[in-house]
Design a protein around this motif. Sequence first.
Motif, mmCIF file in Angstrom:
data_model
loop_
_atom_site.group_PDB
_atom_site.id
_atom_site.type_symbol
_atom_site.label_atom_id
_atom_site.label_comp_id
_atom_site.label_asym_id
_atom_site.label_seq_id
_atom_site.Cartn_x
_atom_site.Cartn_y
_atom_site.Cartn_z
ATOM 1 N N UNK A 70 0.825 -1.208 0.000
ATOM 2 C CA UNK A 70 0.000 0.000 0.000
ATOM 3 C C UNK A 70 0.858 1.257 0.000
ATOM 4 N N UNK A 71 1.907 1.271 0.804
ATOM 5 C CA UNK A 71 2.763 2.455 0.864
ATOM 6 C C UNK A 71 3.516 2.692 -0.434
ATOM 7 N N UNK A 72 3.874 1.617 -1.123
ATOM 8 C CA UNK A 72 4.670 1.792 -2.347
ATOM 9 C C UNK A 72 3.820 2.070 -3.584
ATOM 10 N N UNK A 290 -13.361 7.199 -1.831
ATOM 11 C CA UNK A 290 -11.965 7.364 -2.220
ATOM 12 C C UNK A 290 -11.224 8.150 -1.148
ATOM 13 N N UNK A 291 -9.966 7.726 -0.872
ATOM 14 C CA UNK A 291 -9.201 8.453 0.135
ATOM 15 C C UNK A 291 -7.952 7.704 0.538
ATOM 16 N N UNK A 292 -7.506 7.942 1.775
ATOM 17 C CA UNK A 292 -6.298 7.319 2.305
ATOM 18 C C UNK A 292 -6.464 5.800 2.299
ATOM 19 N N UNK A 293 -5.645 5.065 1.551
ATOM 20 C CA UNK A 293 -5.842 3.615 1.407
ATOM 21 C C UNK A 293 -5.588 2.829 2.684
ATOM 22 N N UNK A 294 -5.053 3.472 3.715
ATOM 23 C CA UNK A 294 -4.808 2.794 4.986
ATOM 24 C C UNK A 294 -6.025 2.819 5.910
ATOM 25 N N UNK A 295 -7.036 3.635 5.565
ATOM 26 C CA UNK A 295 -8.184 3.808 6.456
ATOM 27 C C UNK A 295 -9.305 2.819 6.131
ATOM 28 N N UNK A 296 -9.987 2.348 7.166
ATOM 29 C CA UNK A 296 -11.147 1.484 6.968
ATOM 30 C C UNK A 296 -12.270 2.273 6.301
ATOM 31 N N UNK A 297 -13.032 1.588 5.469
ATOM 32 C CA UNK A 297 -14.141 2.231 4.781
ATOM 33 C C UNK A 297 -13.773 2.822 3.441
ATOM 34 N N UNK A 298 -12.474 2.961 3.190
ATOM 35 C CA UNK A 298 -12.010 3.460 1.890
ATOM 36 C C UNK A 298 -11.900 2.275 0.939
ATOM 37 N N UNK A 299 -12.500 2.375 -0.239
ATOM 38 C CA UNK A 299 -12.418 1.274 -1.197
ATOM 39 C C UNK A 299 -11.857 1.691 -2.548
ATOM 40 N N UNK A 300 -11.253 2.872 -2.591
ATOM 41 C CA UNK A 300 -10.567 3.300 -3.811
ATOM 42 C C UNK A 300 -9.393 4.184 -3.421
#
Length: 450
Positions: A70-72, A290-300
Amino acid sequence: MVFKSINPFSQLLIGEHEVLTSAQLNQKLQLSERAFKNWKQTTFDQRAFMMRKLADTLRRNKEELGLLITNEMGKILQESISEVEKSALNCDFYADNAEVMLKEEYYDTPFKSMSVYDPMGAVFAIMPWNYPFWQVLRYAAPVIMSGNVTLLKHAPNVIGCAKAIEKAFLEAGFPEGIFQHITIDISQVESVIASNIVHGITLTGSEMAGSSVASLAGKHIKKTVMELGGSDAFIVLKDANLEKAATVATQSRMLNAGQACICAKRFIVVDKVAEEFTALFTQKVKLLQQGNPLLEGINLGPLARLDLAEKLSDQLEKSIQQGAKLILGGDRENCNFQPTLIDLVDSNNIAFQEETFGPLATIIRAKDENDAITIANNHRYGLAAAIWTEDRENGYTLARKIEAGNVFVNSLVRSDSRVPFGGIKKSGYGRELGTIGIKEFMNAKSLILE
């Protein structure tokens, strides 16, 4: 030269990786040659023991490895963890099945005749960033279980993943040199292909990259497998379950922020249900967060690199200039590209002709099912496709008419360790996975005893 890893969401530098010198690269090649001489003598049971340990290592560290992915490259964390889990399953599959897949084959002749499968040596792999673990383990597990060794050139923005995969191989007990990642520049690729130590090349990437590498491989007479671009057709017929089709359409286009060769890209819908399907599709895409990919509830999450986001913006702008109608989305902030739908696209539009690598869905109207098949086949790519219809038998009949390496009826297009995967036309040649995949880099040696 130094490659930089930049977090796509935050745009912060997270790693720097020095390119190998010519001397260092040569040492890697020599180690690969020495390792192969011993590895090809090992038994399937010995290889399987280590391959299962590799699967266990991946599963045990899946959260840490998922965070690295995810970070890369920016995909949402759960997708990253699932990618590691799928890679582990592939390791187990080939540990369990490689010996049977490579069993000698006998022929009905007046004399004794058979084929045996011998490993060739070092396989050079050039892999992409969009599935930085799965793409690697997809080829590496069968290559190594068959007695070959491998050298990996990974994409420059996911070198951290390449290092982590090599570390996992070593932790699982594989000898040094069986799996090596090599941090090299494009200018160094030909020297690896030309080396007498390398006997095969596998590449997953763009059409341009495939053409270049295949030309070099041909020059040096090396076996290749090419898995290249795709502009997959998602065909919706008048008798389709539109609710289910729209749900899967959203998943198929927006998974990994639309950054997959087998993402559905051209949604070919017969006129009779085009308005209803488009409305359902739009409704479901609007629900994406859509948003920070590390957060729950984000799917894009974001696109993997800024240049990729800029290219997609350019493709969208040109498509609208050429007559496409914007239904939803279209805005971008750095790598964060809004999920976007465009309608009324024809075969002359850039969104039809080119691969759009990101969350951009293109809707094309067809007069009937025959017209839909014609539109689907009217493309230089032929990787995969999906057909949606409640008439299963007709779906299978139409699937036989699609010019692609993989066709799914009423299902999400996906890869599976048990089933051969690959494309035709400009989508490449050769196959990965399944029994066909493990034999691609084997010497099918005929033995005849009079």
